[in-house]
Design an enzyme around this catalytic site. Structure first.
Site, PDB file in Angstrom:
ATOM      1  N   ARG A 110      -0.217   8.764   9.166  1.00 47.00           N
ATOM      2  CA  ARG A 110      -0.077   7.317   9.426  1.00 47.00           C
ATOM      3  C   ARG A 110       0.261   6.549   8.143  1.00 47.00           C
ATOM      4  NH1 ARG A 110      -3.827   2.919   9.076  1.00 47.00           N
ATOM      5  NH2 ARG A 110      -5.224   4.464   8.173  1.00 47.00           N
ATOM      6  N   HIS A 129     -10.645   9.720   7.341  1.00 45.19           N
ATOM      7  CA  HIS A 129     -10.414   8.284   7.524  1.00 45.19           C
ATOM      8  C   HIS A 129      -9.808   7.947   8.880  1.00 45.19           C
ATOM      9  CE1 HIS A 129      -9.573   4.179   6.378  1.00 45.19           C
ATOM     10  NE2 HIS A 129      -8.265   4.344   6.448  1.00 45.19           N
ATOM     11  N   ARG A 172      -0.185   8.604   1.871  1.00 45.76           N
ATOM     12  CA  ARG A 172      -1.572   9.023   1.686  1.00 45.76           C
ATOM     13  C   ARG A 172      -1.798  10.522   1.618  1.00 45.76           C
ATOM     14  NH1 ARG A 172      -4.885   4.920   5.371  1.00 45.76           N
ATOM     15  NH2 ARG A 172      -4.389   3.310   3.869  1.00 45.76           N
ATOM     16  N   GLU A 174       0.859  -1.187   0.000  1.00 48.66           N
ATOM     17  CA  GLU A 174       0.000   0.000   0.000  1.00 48.66           C
ATOM     18  C   GLU A 174       0.891   1.231   0.000  1.00 48.66           C
ATOM     19  OE1 GLU A 174      -3.654  -0.073   2.515  1.00 48.66           O
ATOM     20  OE2 GLU A 174      -2.904  -2.008   3.160  1.00 48.66           O
ATOM     21  N   HIS A 182      -8.467   9.571   3.502  1.00 49.52           N
ATOM     22  CA  HIS A 182      -8.126   8.473   2.597  1.00 49.52           C
ATOM     23  C   HIS A 182      -8.363   8.956   1.179  1.00 49.52           C
ATOM     24  CE1 HIS A 182      -7.910   4.591   0.677  1.00 49.52           C
ATOM     25  NE2 HIS A 182      -7.528   4.048   1.817  1.00 49.52           N
TER      26      HIS A 182
HETATM   27  C1  SIN Z   1      -7.083   0.675   3.014  1.00 48.61           C
HETATM   28  O1  SIN Z   1      -7.381  -0.494   2.829  1.00 48.61           O
HETATM   29  O2  SIN Z   1      -6.762   1.439   2.103  1.00 48.61           O
HETATM   30  C2  SIN Z   1      -7.105   1.211   4.398  1.00 48.61           C
HETATM   31  C3  SIN Z   1      -5.998   0.672   5.175  1.00 48.61           C
HETATM   32  C4  SIN Z   1      -5.619   1.644   6.249  1.00 48.61           C
HETATM   33  O3  SIN Z   1      -6.280   2.643   6.460  1.00 48.61           O
HETATM   34  O4  SIN Z   1      -4.588   1.417   6.873  1.00 48.61           O
END
Ligand code: SIN
Length: 529
Positions: free
Chosen positions: A382, A347, A288, A130, A240
């Site tokens: 985060r 988020h 993010r 991610e 998010h």
């Molecule tokens: C996501 O699946 O994008 C969220 C995961 C997260 O907020 O750590």
């Protein structure tokens, strides 16, 4: 735990029932239940209270997974490095190291409890990537239903939970915590206990659109401030980047997991151009805050209200992302053949109640863990999937730490409800969405502060009152910190102060002062100390 109803509420003034415990856990998500289980295994009498039902938690909705150091091609140092880089200069590196290092053991304990993670074709646990991660280290369950599996495994442990019970006040005396006052369908209850853990989740309901459930009303922040604890880094609210967009959609909105980009989906605008080209070396998998800002910029530039995720080329999308697929199909979008409309939404709260890595606050007997806490892991932004990790690791540590209070006899003598300033939820959301979102200005923040300062002080009588008061108090604290932070860093962007400055490479703490008003005890920038 011993509980009894008190006819006429005679034993404790103002209460209709009372109970005794060694530890009261407020919140039934990953951090709360992990702590409750650990403390129970250590012989403590634990009572967990939760406002909603067994799955009304933010944990339930977590999609991507749990970031945990992979046995090959990864290291604690690598995970720490990625976390610190995402945190934009405000992580506490010792805390990051401690929590990251605790990950593999905490996940093993969850697996022992029955949680099942997805396996790859080689039979090993499958790992995805991610934003902000340099390697594939994120384990997942049910494709994109990791949180639901974590919640299922913890719920199945059969711990005693009082559902439908909202915490109203943490009671303290000069020596620390003495108990908790709650509001349940049996009326006002008093739980006498020397230790209280706040594991209440986040503050997404400060905003009109959020990935958080409706109960994410910042209760733990208000409870902690009321008990004399400090909060910090509250100005860093993570938006998010890819939340399913629907015109006029408000309240809890479905997430489109970052793992979708981790598996190769691309962010494009209405003209088909990449949103993140040239913005960051990691492109769509940048941290993010970077991606959310790039989307906000593009939306402003094109005068639209969303961009798109192109996942049409991904093989087996529906099997890998069943939750995302179901949310899309519900609004008539088939990700295999159509672009997914997305926009940033609130988020995660990177800041919260100030604790050490064992969840201890400065108030003896008061602990916090999970999203409501600020351990120093997240800094100003985060890293993806570090939240379930933190809930597991710190939750377990609180369960152990709370034994230090076991055996202390405490007593609450009156079930007094808090009087607090209170603005209605819809108004707080409108103000924060307009002025406290991805991009902020000093003028906008001042307007929010001025209106919140006019809120009447009222005594709460219902759960909705308690929630409105918690949102008002938290918005006030957040805006105070965001106004003071005259720079842009991590999730906090000030268009009137667009640069990151060395002077503000420090956290801002907020607490209640002697008058009861919220204040920042130390506002000295680095270099001026
Ligand atoms: C996501 O699946 O994008 C969220 C995961 C997260 O907020 O750590």
């Amino acid at each position: 735990m011993r509980g009894r109803e008190v006819p006429g509420g005679t034993a404790v003034q103002g209460a209709s029932w009372e109970a005794h415990a060694d530890l009261v856990v407020v919140g039934g998500g990953v951090a709360g239940l992990t702590a409750a289980r650990t403390a129970s295994l250590r012989g403590l009498r634990v009572l967990t209270v939760s406002k909603g039902g067994p799955t009304d938690t933010a944990t339930q909705y977590a999609q991507g997974g749990i970031a945990v150091v992979a046995p090959e091609g990864d290291s604690v140092a690598g995970h720490v490095r990625d976390t610190v880089e995402a945190g934009a200069g405000l992580c506490d590196e010792a805390a990051v190291h401690s929590i990251v290092e605790g990950g593999p053991r905490a996940v093993a304990a969850l697996t022992d409890l029955g949680a099942v993670f997805d396996l790859g074709r080689d039979g090993a646990v499958s790992r995805t990537r991610e934003g902000g991660h340099s390697v594939r280290r994120i384990i997942h369950a049910g494709g994109d239903a990791t949180g639901a599996e974590v919640q299922r495994a913890l719920n199945a442990a059969g711990l005693p939970v009082l559902f439908g019970a909202a915490a109203a006040r943490v009671v303290t005396d000069a020596a620390g915590v003495t108990g908790l006052i709650v509001l349940s369908d049996k009326g006002v209850g008093v739980i006498h206990a020397p230790a209280v853990l706040l594991a209440t989740g986040g503050l997404g309901q400060l905003y009109s659109c959020s990935t958080n459930p409706s109960g994410a009303t910042a209760d733990g922040i208000a409870l902690a401030l009321g008990a004399g604890a400090a909060v910090a880094d509250l100005e860093f609210v993570q938006f998010h980047p890819t939340v399913l967009f629907a015109a006029g959609g408000v309240g809890r909105r479905p997430l489109v997991s970052e793992a979708v980009r981790g598996e190769g989906a691309r962010l494009v605008d209405a003209e088909g151009n990449s949103v993140t080209d040239g913005v960051h070396p990691r492109g769509d998998l940048a941290p993010r805050d970077v991606v959310s800002r790039a989307i906000a910029d593009r939306i402003n530039r094109l005068g639209t209200d969303h961009v798109y995720l192109d996942a049409r080329h991904l093989i087996g999308f529906a099997e890998r992302f069943p939750t995302v697929t179901a949310s899309c199909l519900e609004v008539g979008i088939d990700p295999a053949h159509q672009l997914i409309p997305v926009a940033p939404a609130a988020h995660y709260s990177c800041g919260g109640v100030v604790t050490d890595v064992h969840g201890r606050t400065a108030v003896p007997g008061l602990y916090a863990a999970g999203e409501v806490a600020r351990t120093g892991l997240h800094g100003a932004n985060r890293l993806a999937s570090n939240s379930l990790l933190e809930g597991l690791v710190v939750g377990e540590r609180v369960g152990a730490a709370a034994t230090e209070r076991a055996g202390l006899r405490t007593e609450v003598t009156a079930a007094e409800f808090p009087a607090a300033s209170r603005t209605g939820r819809a108004r707080v959301q409108a103000l924060m969405t307009a002025h406290g979102s991805v991009v902020r200005t000093g003028g906008g923040l001042a307007a929010v502060a001025a209106e919140l300062a006019q809120a009447p002080t009222l005594t709460s009588a219902t759960v909705a009152d308690l929630e409105d008061a918690a949102l008002t108090e938290t918005a006030t604290a957040l805006v105070l910190a965001a106004s003071a932070r005259t720079e842009s860093r991590g999730c906090h962007t000030r268009s009137d102060h667009p640069e990151r400055t060395e002077a503000w490479r420090r956290s801002i703490e907020v607490r209640r002062g002697a008058s009861g008003a919220l204040e920042i005890p130390d506002l000295t920038p680095i270099g001026a100390r």
